[in-house]
Design a protein around this motif. Structure first.
Motif, PDB file in Angstrom:
ATOM      1  N   LEU A  67       0.592  -0.713   0.072  1.00 47.94           N
ATOM      2  CA  LEU A  67       0.090   0.005   0.415  1.00 47.94           C
ATOM      3  C   LEU A  67       0.666   0.783  -0.092  1.00 47.94           C
ATOM      4  O   LEU A  67       0.197   1.904  -0.830  1.00 47.94           O
ATOM      5  CB  LEU A  67      -0.783  -0.091   1.266  1.00 47.94           C
ATOM      6  CG  LEU A  67      -1.861  -0.960   1.377  1.00 47.94           C
ATOM      7  CD1 LEU A  67      -2.625  -1.231   2.796  1.00 47.94           C
ATOM      8  CD2 LEU A  67      -2.862  -0.596   0.425  1.00 47.94           C
ATOM      9  N   ALA A  68       2.714   0.912   0.361  1.00 50.30           N
ATOM     10  CA  ALA A  68       2.839   2.112   0.760  1.00 50.30           C
ATOM     11  C   ALA A  68       3.160   3.110  -0.803  1.00 50.30           C
ATOM     12  O   ALA A  68       3.899   4.477  -0.733  1.00 50.30           O
ATOM     13  CB  ALA A  68       4.524   2.405   1.050  1.00 50.30           C
ATOM     14  N   ASP A  69       2.995   2.145  -1.900  1.00 52.44           N
ATOM     15  CA  ASP A  69       3.843   2.278  -3.171  1.00 52.44           C
ATOM     16  C   ASP A  69       2.430   3.332  -3.679  1.00 52.44           C
ATOM     17  O   ASP A  69       2.542   4.032  -5.033  1.00 52.44           O
ATOM     18  CB  ASP A  69       3.266   0.907  -4.264  1.00 52.44           C
ATOM     19  CG  ASP A  69       4.499   0.133  -3.488  1.00 52.44           C
ATOM     20  OD1 ASP A  69       6.130   0.716  -3.442  1.00 52.44           O
ATOM     21  OD2 ASP A  69       3.772  -1.356  -3.911  1.00 52.44           O
ATOM     22  N   PHE A  70       1.403   3.413  -3.103  1.00 56.44           N
ATOM     23  CA  PHE A  70       0.072   4.104  -3.767  1.00 56.44           C
ATOM     24  C   PHE A  70       0.366   5.543  -2.880  1.00 56.44           C
ATOM     25  O   PHE A  70      -0.329   6.537  -3.381  1.00 56.44           O
ATOM     26  CB  PHE A  70      -0.887   4.037  -3.657  1.00 56.44           C
ATOM     27  CG  PHE A  70      -1.528   1.725  -4.171  1.00 56.44           C
ATOM     28  CD1 PHE A  70      -1.182   2.489  -5.241  1.00 56.44           C
ATOM     29  CD2 PHE A  70      -0.858   1.721  -3.666  1.00 56.44           C
ATOM     30  CE1 PHE A  70      -1.477   1.121  -6.485  1.00 56.44           C
ATOM     31  CE2 PHE A  70      -1.100   0.057  -4.355  1.00 56.44           C
ATOM     32  CZ  PHE A  70      -1.126   0.068  -5.907  1.00 56.44           C
ATOM     33  N   LYS A  71       1.560   5.858  -2.190  1.00 59.23           N
ATOM     34  CA  LYS A  71       0.840   7.216  -1.114  1.00 59.23           C
ATOM     35  C   LYS A  71       1.459   7.957  -2.164  1.00 59.23           C
ATOM     36  O   LYS A  71       1.705   8.381  -3.171  1.00 59.23           O
ATOM     37  CB  LYS A  71       2.946   6.996  -0.276  1.00 59.23           C
ATOM     38  CG  LYS A  71       2.697   7.850   0.485  1.00 59.23           C
ATOM     39  CD  LYS A  71       4.309   7.766   1.530  1.00 59.23           C
ATOM     40  CE  LYS A  71       3.744   9.087   2.937  1.00 59.23           C
ATOM     41  NZ  LYS A  71       5.395   8.514   3.575  1.00 59.23           N
ATOM     42  N   GLY A  72       0.801   9.302  -2.282  1.00 57.06           N
ATOM     43  CA  GLY A  72       0.438  10.031  -1.858  1.00 57.06           C
ATOM     44  C   GLY A  72      -1.079  10.614  -2.842  1.00 57.06           C
ATOM     45  O   GLY A  72      -1.222  11.006  -4.232  1.00 57.06           O
ATOM     46  N   LYS A  73      -2.001   9.514  -2.972  1.00 59.44           N
ATOM     47  CA  LYS A  73      -2.874   8.622  -3.873  1.00 59.44           C
ATOM     48  C   LYS A  73      -4.545   8.840  -2.384  1.00 59.44           C
ATOM     49  O   LYS A  73      -4.015   7.776  -1.261  1.00 59.44           O
ATOM     50  CB  LYS A  73      -3.565   8.015  -4.409  1.00 59.44           C
ATOM     51  CG  LYS A  73      -2.073   8.975  -6.038  1.00 59.44           C
ATOM     52  CD  LYS A  73      -2.082   7.123  -6.819  1.00 59.44           C
ATOM     53  CE  LYS A  73      -1.649   7.779  -7.705  1.00 59.44           C
ATOM     54  NZ  LYS A  73      -1.677   6.013  -9.289  1.00 59.44           N
ATOM     55  N   VAL A  74      -4.832   9.022  -2.281  1.00 52.48           N
ATOM     56  CA  VAL A  74      -6.369   8.917  -1.296  1.00 52.48           C
ATOM     57  C   VAL A  74      -6.750   7.350  -2.675  1.00 52.48           C
ATOM     58  O   VAL A  74      -6.121   6.860  -3.830  1.00 52.48           O
ATOM     59  CB  VAL A  74      -8.147   9.807  -1.683  1.00 52.48           C
ATOM     60  CG1 VAL A  74      -9.164   8.771  -1.119  1.00 52.48           C
ATOM     61  CG2 VAL A  74      -7.828  10.489  -1.606  1.00 52.48           C
ATOM     62  N   VAL A  75      -6.453   6.083  -1.442  1.00 51.68           N
ATOM     63  CA  VAL A  75      -6.426   5.063  -1.449  1.00 51.68           C
ATOM     64  C   VAL A  75      -8.023   4.114  -1.541  1.00 51.68           C
ATOM     65  O   VAL A  75      -8.228   4.296  -0.378  1.00 51.68           O
ATOM     66  CB  VAL A  75      -5.664   3.768  -1.502  1.00 51.68           C
ATOM     67  CG1 VAL A  75      -5.136   2.571  -1.964  1.00 51.68           C
ATOM     68  CG2 VAL A  75      -4.037   4.600  -2.205  1.00 51.68           C
ATOM     69  N   VAL A  76      -8.782   3.076  -2.576  1.00 53.80           N
ATOM     70  CA  VAL A  76      -9.555   2.818  -1.678  1.00 53.80           C
ATOM     71  C   VAL A  76      -9.450   1.117  -1.705  1.00 53.80           C
ATOM     72  O   VAL A  76     -10.018   0.615  -2.489  1.00 53.80           O
ATOM     73  CB  VAL A  76     -10.918   3.344  -2.410  1.00 53.80           C
ATOM     74  CG1 VAL A  76     -12.788   2.557  -2.082  1.00 53.80           C
ATOM     75  CG2 VAL A  76     -11.188   4.996  -3.040  1.00 53.80           C
ATOM     76  N   LEU A  77      -8.950   0.833  -1.072  1.00 53.22           N
ATOM     77  CA  LEU A  77      -8.467  -0.718  -1.223  1.00 53.22           C
ATOM     78  C   LEU A  77      -9.781  -1.379  -0.416  1.00 53.22           C
ATOM     79  O   LEU A  77     -11.036  -1.200   0.664  1.00 53.22           O
ATOM     80  CB  LEU A  77      -7.727  -0.486   0.492  1.00 53.22           C
ATOM     81  CG  LEU A  77      -7.526  -2.071   0.442  1.00 53.22           C
ATOM     82  CD1 LEU A  77      -6.608  -2.602  -0.518  1.00 53.22           C
ATOM     83  CD2 LEU A  77      -6.299  -2.186   1.996  1.00 53.22           C
ATOM     84  N   ASN A  78     -10.080  -2.275  -1.147  1.00 55.12           N
ATOM     85  CA  ASN A  78     -11.248  -3.356  -1.930  1.00 55.12           C
ATOM     86  C   ASN A  78     -10.618  -5.576  -1.465  1.00 55.12           C
ATOM     87  O   ASN A  78     -10.604  -4.823  -2.429  1.00 55.12           O
ATOM     88  CB  ASN A  78     -12.279  -2.739  -2.262  1.00 55.12           C
ATOM     89  CG  ASN A  78     -13.558  -4.083  -2.694  1.00 55.12           C
ATOM     90  OD1 ASN A  78     -13.764  -4.732  -3.253  1.00 55.12           O
ATOM     91  ND2 ASN A  78     -14.200  -3.480  -1.374  1.00 55.12           N
ATOM     92  N   MET A  79     -10.876  -5.373  -0.505  1.00 53.52           N
ATOM     93  CA  MET A  79     -10.882  -7.270  -0.661  1.00 53.52           C
ATOM     94  C   MET A  79     -11.901  -7.538   0.039  1.00 53.52           C
ATOM     95  O   MET A  79     -12.852  -7.084   0.021  1.00 53.52           O
ATOM     96  CB  MET A  79      -9.992  -7.002   1.213  1.00 53.52           C
ATOM     97  CG  MET A  79      -9.259  -7.167   1.172  1.00 53.52           C
ATOM     98  SD  MET A  79      -8.294  -6.222   2.979  1.00 53.52           S
ATOM     99  CE  MET A  79      -9.027  -5.124   3.323  1.00 53.52           C
ATOM    100  N   TRP A  80     -11.699  -8.341  -1.411  1.00 52.79           N
ATOM    101  CA  TRP A  80     -13.445  -9.546  -1.827  1.00 52.79           C
ATOM    102  C   TRP A  80     -12.663 -10.500  -2.140  1.00 52.79           C
ATOM    103  O   TRP A  80     -11.615 -11.061  -2.200  1.00 52.79           O
ATOM    104  CB  TRP A  80     -13.268  -8.767  -2.607  1.00 52.79           C
ATOM    105  CG  TRP A  80     -13.129  -8.782  -4.181  1.00 52.79           C
ATOM    106  CD1 TRP A  80     -11.454  -7.811  -4.515  1.00 52.79           C
ATOM    107  CD2 TRP A  80     -13.093  -9.368  -5.277  1.00 52.79           C
ATOM    108  NE1 TRP A  80     -11.349  -8.092  -5.690  1.00 52.79           N
ATOM    109  CE2 TRP A  80     -11.853  -9.378  -6.269  1.00 52.79           C
ATOM    110  CE3 TRP A  80     -13.984 -10.678  -5.655  1.00 52.79           C
ATOM    111  CZ2 TRP A  80     -12.264  -9.996  -7.921  1.00 52.79           C
ATOM    112  CZ3 TRP A  80     -13.388 -10.806  -6.692  1.00 52.79           C
ATOM    113  CH2 TRP A  80     -12.870 -10.837  -7.429  1.00 52.79           C
ATOM    114  N   ALA A  81     -13.565 -11.294  -2.790  1.00 54.29           N
ATOM    115  CA  ALA A  81     -13.834 -12.475  -2.795  1.00 54.29           C
ATOM    116  C   ALA A  81     -14.895 -13.442  -4.014  1.00 54.29           C
ATOM    117  O   ALA A  81     -15.778 -12.452  -3.852  1.00 54.29           O
ATOM    118  CB  ALA A  81     -13.659 -13.882  -1.934  1.00 54.29           C
ATOM    119  N   THR A  82     -14.296 -14.202  -5.094  1.00 56.98           N
ATOM    120  CA  THR A  82     -15.985 -14.773  -6.026  1.00 56.98           C
ATOM    121  C   THR A  82     -16.770 -15.578  -5.046  1.00 56.98           C
ATOM    122  O   THR A  82     -18.047 -14.977  -5.715  1.00 56.98           O
ATOM    123  CB  THR A  82     -14.819 -15.629  -6.908  1.00 56.98           C
ATOM    124  OG1 THR A  82     -14.153 -16.812  -6.498  1.00 56.98           O
ATOM    125  CG2 THR A  82     -13.947 -14.992  -7.333  1.00 56.98           C
TER     126      THR A  82
END
Length: 205
Positions: free
Chosen positions: A81-96
């Motif tokens: 997640l640190a790779d996206f620093k500088g952006k607003v991150v909407v992290l969604n954890m999901w499964a089929t």
């Protein structure tokens, strides 16, 4: 006469005590106001936005940095997640295998499209096991044109405090990489209520 003379000093002491208490009360109020103005709690700004589709949105009691755990992109490269620093991150954890996940995923794709050209990134991480990764990748390609990410070992959800044990769980991070809000369960992320939340975090970045 002695009783009358001792009553006056006592009355004077009581008067000064009352004035002192009042002064302390005013000082306390001023202190609280100063603290509020110099150390604003940004999370308080999100709480009024927890309505409609965002009614289940919660905010952390204290600033919490994003987990350092790695997950993987479509090419199998480790990502944090640190790779996206500088952006607003909407992290969604999901499964089929998660019905609400399947229903809300296209709305997350619409959310990403609505912020085209802006520093907002929807990061949808599949927690499907190794044998179901192709199924998850195919679903993303057909129904929700988002970048594909995977956590087949199901480690990322447990790296949060508290853990994100239910699916789907969506965690919103500010540009500085700190958790700003969390929503457990499905939601329609293409609504004005959802965009109001993202706009608020984006404006503070």
């Amino acid at each position: 006469m002695s009783d009358h003379s001792t009553a006056k000093p006592r009355a004077g002491l009581l008067k000064w005590a009352l004035w002192g208490a009042a002064g302390l009360g005013v000082a306390a109020v001023v202190y609280i106001m100063v603290q509020a103005s110099t150390n604003p709690t940004r999370d308080a700004g999100l709480k009024p936005l927890a309505r409609g589709e965002m009614a289940k949105l919660t905010t952390p009691a204290e600033a919490t940095a994003a987990p350092a755990n790695s997950f993987y992109d479509a090419a199998g490269k480790p990502v944090r997640l640190a790779d996206f620093k500088g952006k607003v991150v909407v992290l969604n954890m999901w499964a089929t295998w998660c019905g609400p996940c399947i229903i809300e995923m296209p709305t997350l794709a619409k959310l990403q499209t609505s912020y085209a050209g802006k520093p907002v990134e929807v990061v949808a991480v599949s927690i499907d096991g190794e044998k179901d990764q192709d199924k998850a990748r195919q679903f993303i390609g057909q129904h929700a044109p988002l970048k594909f990410y995977a956590d087949p070992k199901f480690k990322l959800p447990f790296a949060f405090t508290p853990p994100a044990t239910g699916m789907p769980t969506t965690v919103i991070f500010g540009p500085e990489g700190v958790e700003r809000g969390r929503l457990a369960g499905g939601a329609d992320w293409s609504t004005p209520e959802a965009r109001a939340v993202i706009d608020h975090v984006l404006a503070e970045g």
